[in-house]
Design a protein around this motif. Sequence first.
Motif, mmCIF file in Angstrom:
data_model
loop_
_atom_site.group_PDB
_atom_site.id
_atom_site.type_symbol
_atom_site.label_atom_id
_atom_site.label_comp_id
_atom_site.label_asym_id
_atom_site.label_seq_id
_atom_site.Cartn_x
_atom_site.Cartn_y
_atom_site.Cartn_z
ATOM 1 N N THR A 557 -4.271 15.242 21.468
ATOM 2 C CA THR A 557 -4.724 16.622 21.674
ATOM 3 C C THR A 557 -4.048 17.599 20.736
ATOM 4 O OG1 THR A 557 -3.039 16.821 23.408
ATOM 5 C CG2 THR A 557 -5.278 16.230 24.096
ATOM 6 N N SER A 558 -3.088 17.151 19.942
ATOM 7 C CA SER A 558 -2.402 18.035 19.009
ATOM 8 C C SER A 558 -3.370 18.514 17.933
ATOM 9 C CB SER A 558 -1.222 17.306 18.353
ATOM 10 O OG SER A 558 -0.739 18.038 17.247
ATOM 11 N N PRO A 559 -3.474 19.834 17.742
ATOM 12 C CA PRO A 559 -4.386 20.337 16.703
ATOM 13 C C PRO A 559 -4.020 19.829 15.317
ATOM 14 C CG PRO A 559 -3.669 22.113 18.160
ATOM 15 C CD PRO A 559 -2.824 20.925 18.484
ATOM 16 N N LEU A 560 -2.722 19.676 15.054
ATOM 17 C CA LEU A 560 -2.307 19.234 13.731
ATOM 18 C C LEU A 560 -2.751 17.808 13.440
ATOM 19 C CD1 LEU A 560 1.256 20.777 13.443
ATOM 20 C CD2 LEU A 560 -0.784 21.420 12.174
ATOM 21 N N ILE A 561 -2.708 16.941 14.452
ATOM 22 C CA ILE A 561 -3.152 15.563 14.262
ATOM 23 C C ILE A 561 -4.619 15.526 13.857
ATOM 24 C CG2 ILE A 561 -3.896 13.590 15.646
ATOM 25 C CD1 ILE A 561 -1.242 13.056 14.600
ATOM 26 N N SER A 562 -5.430 16.332 14.509
ATOM 27 C CA SER A 562 -6.863 16.345 14.198
ATOM 28 C C SER A 562 -7.110 16.810 12.772
ATOM 29 C CB SER A 562 -7.601 17.268 15.181
ATOM 30 O OG SER A 562 -7.436 16.816 16.511
ATOM 31 N N VAL A 563 -6.404 17.861 12.362
ATOM 32 C CA VAL A 563 -6.584 18.379 11.007
ATOM 33 C C VAL A 563 -6.063 17.377 9.982
ATOM 34 C CG1 VAL A 563 -5.950 20.219 9.405
ATOM 35 C CG2 VAL A 563 -6.504 20.768 11.780
ATOM 36 N N LEU A 564 -4.922 16.743 10.276
ATOM 37 C CA LEU A 564 -4.370 15.748 9.368
ATOM 38 C C LEU A 564 -5.332 14.576 9.197
ATOM 39 C CD1 LEU A 564 -2.112 14.508 7.661
ATOM 40 C CD2 LEU A 564 -1.049 13.695 9.773
ATOM 41 N N ALA A 565 -5.943 14.140 10.299
ATOM 42 C CA ALA A 565 -6.859 13.005 10.233
ATOM 43 C C ALA A 565 -8.042 13.291 9.314
ATOM 44 C CB ALA A 565 -7.348 12.646 11.627
ATOM 45 N N GLU A 566 -8.499 14.541 9.291
ATOM 46 C CA GLU A 566 -9.673 14.897 8.504
ATOM 47 C C GLU A 566 -9.337 15.461 7.131
ATOM 48 O OE1 GLU A 566 -12.555 14.003 9.596
ATOM 49 O OE2 GLU A 566 -11.646 13.326 11.476
ATOM 50 N N ALA A 567 -8.050 15.660 6.838
ATOM 51 C CA ALA A 567 -7.654 16.227 5.544
ATOM 52 C C ALA A 567 -8.071 15.286 4.419
ATOM 53 C CB ALA A 567 -6.155 16.469 5.511
ATOM 54 N N PRO A 568 -8.629 15.822 3.338
ATOM 55 C CA PRO A 568 -9.073 14.962 2.230
ATOM 56 C C PRO A 568 -7.899 14.314 1.504
ATOM 57 C CG PRO A 568 -9.256 17.278 1.620
ATOM 58 C CD PRO A 568 -8.908 17.249 3.085
ATOM 59 N N ASN A 569 -8.086 13.055 1.129
ATOM 60 C CA ASN A 569 -7.062 12.359 0.366
ATOM 61 C C ASN A 569 -6.973 12.911 -1.054
ATOM 62 O OD1 ASN A 569 -6.452 10.592 2.498
ATOM 63 N ND2 ASN A 569 -8.092 9.184 1.888
ATOM 64 N N SER A 570 -5.816 12.727 -1.658
ATOM 65 C CA SER A 570 -5.629 13.147 -3.043
ATOM 66 C C SER A 570 -6.361 12.197 -3.977
ATOM 67 C CB SER A 570 -4.139 13.171 -3.388
ATOM 68 O OG SER A 570 -3.951 13.380 -4.773
ATOM 69 N N ARG A 571 -7.009 12.735 -4.977
ATOM 70 C CA ARG A 571 -7.748 11.906 -5.923
ATOM 71 C C ARG A 571 -6.821 11.128 -6.850
ATOM 72 N NH1 ARG A 571 -12.713 15.897 -7.912
ATOM 73 N NH2 ARG A 571 -13.703 16.129 -5.852
ATOM 74 N N SER A 572 -5.587 11.561 -6.974
ATOM 75 C CA SER A 572 -4.645 10.897 -7.882
ATOM 76 C C SER A 572 -3.804 9.840 -7.177
ATOM 77 C CB SER A 572 -3.725 11.934 -8.528
ATOM 78 O OG SER A 572 -2.950 12.600 -7.544
ATOM 79 N N VAL A 573 -4.078 9.592 -5.902
ATOM 80 C CA VAL A 573 -3.284 8.654 -5.104
ATOM 81 C C VAL A 573 -4.200 7.565 -4.553
ATOM 82 C CG1 VAL A 573 -1.799 8.385 -3.076
ATOM 83 C CG2 VAL A 573 -1.611 10.437 -4.497
ATOM 84 N N SER A 574 -3.719 6.318 -4.564
ATOM 85 C CA SER A 574 -4.433 5.215 -3.931
ATOM 86 C C SER A 574 -3.882 5.011 -2.524
ATOM 87 C CB SER A 574 -4.260 3.927 -4.745
ATOM 88 O OG SER A 574 -4.805 4.066 -6.043
ATOM 89 N N TYR A 575 -4.763 4.749 -1.568
ATOM 90 C CA TYR A 575 -4.363 4.632 -0.165
ATOM 91 C C TYR A 575 -4.735 3.246 0.371
ATOM 92 C CZ TYR A 575 -3.884 9.715 -0.333
ATOM 93 O OH TYR A 575 -3.512 11.006 -0.660
ATOM 94 N N HIS A 576 -3.829 2.697 1.175
ATOM 95 C CA HIS A 576 -4.039 1.373 1.769
ATOM 96 C C HIS A 576 -3.620 1.434 3.237
ATOM 97 C CE1 HIS A 576 -4.423 -0.225 -2.348
ATOM 98 N NE2 HIS A 576 -3.433 0.612 -2.631
ATOM 99 N N ASN A 577 -4.344 0.720 4.068
ATOM 100 C CA ASN A 577 -4.054 0.755 5.505
ATOM 101 C C ASN A 577 -3.976 -0.659 6.068
ATOM 102 O OD1 ASN A 577 -3.622 2.081 8.009
ATOM 103 N ND2 ASN A 577 -5.744 1.713 8.590
ATOM 104 N N ILE A 578 -2.977 -0.879 6.910
ATOM 105 C CA ILE A 578 -2.815 -2.132 7.646
ATOM 106 C C ILE A 578 -2.694 -1.760 9.118
ATOM 107 C CG2 ILE A 578 -1.393 -4.187 7.984
ATOM 108 C CD1 ILE A 578 -0.282 -3.702 5.130
ATOM 109 N N PHE A 579 -3.587 -2.264 9.942
ATOM 110 C CA PHE A 579 -3.453 -1.977 11.367
ATOM 111 C C PHE A 579 -3.424 -3.282 12.153
ATOM 112 C CE2 PHE A 579 -8.039 -2.001 10.733
ATOM 113 C CZ PHE A 579 -8.555 -2.610 11.874
ATOM 114 N N ALA A 580 -2.835 -3.202 13.323
ATOM 115 C CA ALA A 580 -2.588 -4.410 14.122
ATOM 116 C C ALA A 580 -3.474 -4.441 15.352
ATOM 117 C CB ALA A 580 -1.117 -4.478 14.527
ATOM 118 N N VAL A 581 -3.792 -5.644 15.766
ATOM 119 C CA VAL A 581 -4.569 -5.870 16.979
ATOM 120 C C VAL A 581 -3.803 -6.863 17.836
ATOM 121 C CG1 VAL A 581 -6.735 -6.691 17.952
ATOM 122 C CG2 VAL A 581 -6.742 -5.444 15.775
ATOM 123 N N GLU A 582 -3.460 -6.440 19.028
ATOM 124 C CA GLU A 582 -2.748 -7.323 19.957
ATOM 125 C C GLU A 582 -3.752 -7.947 20.913
ATOM 126 O OE1 GLU A 582 0.879 -7.126 23.269
ATOM 127 O OE2 GLU A 582 -0.245 -5.325 22.730
#
Length: 673
Positions: A557-582
């Motif tokens: 419910t934090s407003p900052l989390i919502s804005v951070l989630a939708e913030a556009p990524n930088s074009r000069s940076v490569s992004y990678h994600n690893i998530f876990a499933v238990e």
Amino acid sequence: MTSRRPCFITRLHGASRCLRTSVLSFCALFVLLINGCVSRKYVEVRDNWYQPASLVEKFKPTPSPSERTELILRSNDLERLDAESEDAIAGLVAVYEREPSLETAYAIAELNHAAGRKLSMIDPEKSVEHHVSGLGYAYRYLFDAQFDGQRNSYDPQFRGICDLYNHSLEACLRTAQKYKLLKPGSSIEVNTCQGKTEFTCKTVGFDWDPGEFDEFKLVADYRLVGLPNRHRTHGLGVPLIAIRKDGSETADREQFYPRGLSFPVTAFLRWERDSDYTNASGEDITKCVLELHDPVARNEIVVEGKTTPLESDISTPLAYFLNNPTLQKLDYYGFFRPDKAEQVSGLYMIQPYQPGKIPVLMVHGLLSSPMTWMEALNDLRSMPEIRDRYQFWFYLYPTGGSFWESAADLREELAETRNIFDPDHEQSELEQMVVVGHSMGGLIARLASLNSGDRFWNTVSDTPLDEVDASLAVKRELARAYFFKPVSEVRRVVTIASPHRGSGEETPIYRNLLRSLVMLPDRTTEVGRELLASEKRFFRNNGRVVPVTSLDALAPTSPLISVLAEAPNSRSVSYHNIFAVERRKFSDGASGPDGDGIVTIASAKRDDFDSQISIEATHTTAHRHPLTILELRRILLEHLGKVDSPYNIQLLKHDDRVRLKWQQASESATNTF
């Protein structure tokens, strides 16, 4: 440095000390349960120092010579003498001088080693003389040019002479350690059957200054128990644990090194044979140099024109450092006492700054510390293609405070680090930084790459910052937290098990309870009190400035989390994600993935990143999982493929079986949702 000061939290959250006291025990237990973290041993002292099985029987307290050495003794009419006696050894030396051979050199080395062991408790000085003599003949066996073309690396005796060299050197180092002679710059003379021998000690290839070596311990005296993988190389030399002398650097650089830091060393003894020497008394003398090598920087050296692998152990020295119980308290200290933890927060290195290497900055998560990265570091650093081009840095921050403020501190910390180590911006590798974050640390890592604009400020206020009724100091703190530009050095971001859309809403009672224990810095509370007078006029959320603590900032419910989630990524940076499933089994017998036990799949996934995989793991094990390590290796090699053209070919040759392994695991996890 700038971030070694109280970080700013925008709201004083009042909670009585009575409440803190009454629930402290319960919450401490709760944290232990959810985080699975307890004080642990990483190394323990061996009862008897390690010896290979091949030598245990051969070198008992009253050893008998090997069959091939007995043959040499019989052939030269020396069998009648006690094998490890002075007469027998002197007789073989005379044989060698008349007719040098590998078999005789081996026999002399073996008998000297046996005699040295036999005398170790009776006459230590004489014992050292025998070990040095044995080392000399082992060295001749391995490197003397007259035997080129005669050595057979398939002959068990060849491996045996390597063992004799290593264990004779280890015995000498034990004596040097006992009399505090094992230090760079030291010098000592020893009598041997070859005459007087002078030993000097120096470091080779280290970025550490020789004055930073405080003391040494032998790896063989310790058993690794806290890291799952022990990374070693096999060759010549004796692995050591070097303990750094605290305070030996200039103040601006010293702050980057944790107290009690230890690091790996390999000792190798080299004979200088090209020149004749005499000492002050006019005696002929043989000179030897005890070289202390950095096995992280190199795993082989050139000896007498021959490429020679070094014996090394890079895991045990790391574990020795981790055994410090103070380090193991940082997880809870940083959460419950951010008022104290901020005094030691900042960037840390476990090796000196290495010009020409790309930084990999590792950021821990909630209720954690840089300690959580040590298993991944141990495995990644064992890969030559990684350690040759990367240096690893760690960010320690108080996790009880808002991660938004920790991200602001990190930006300032990185700028100050660049000013200290590369003030003229000559090191291009620093501009290729990779930031890896686990859990909440992944959010901090991503924040370092973003341009805020005014989107984050607009989540807490409709009023321009200049019109906020507060002191200049408070406005400055608000500006650094809500208005920022990306760190120009960051070129790649990796997030692991990160709550991109928040976490913790399912258990708000625990969040509220834990929040009441967080003791904020004095400066935080003072700033909070100043803002209270103007909050209702300038800030939303019923007069509250958000976030309060990390727990509030992470709430879905934090407003900052919502804005951070939708913030556009930088074009000069490569992004990678690893998530876990238990994998969980429900009461009705059904099973299915619903996240890693802390972060849901919906919160952890990022479809806008350059790459994404899932692994089967829990939240607290995701960043140390073998498939995660392989993926990090792939990402780092990919990065080198873009930065260093020679690595393009190496990247293309990346093991397809490794890639298939984690792809299959990813498909197995993702096909169920």
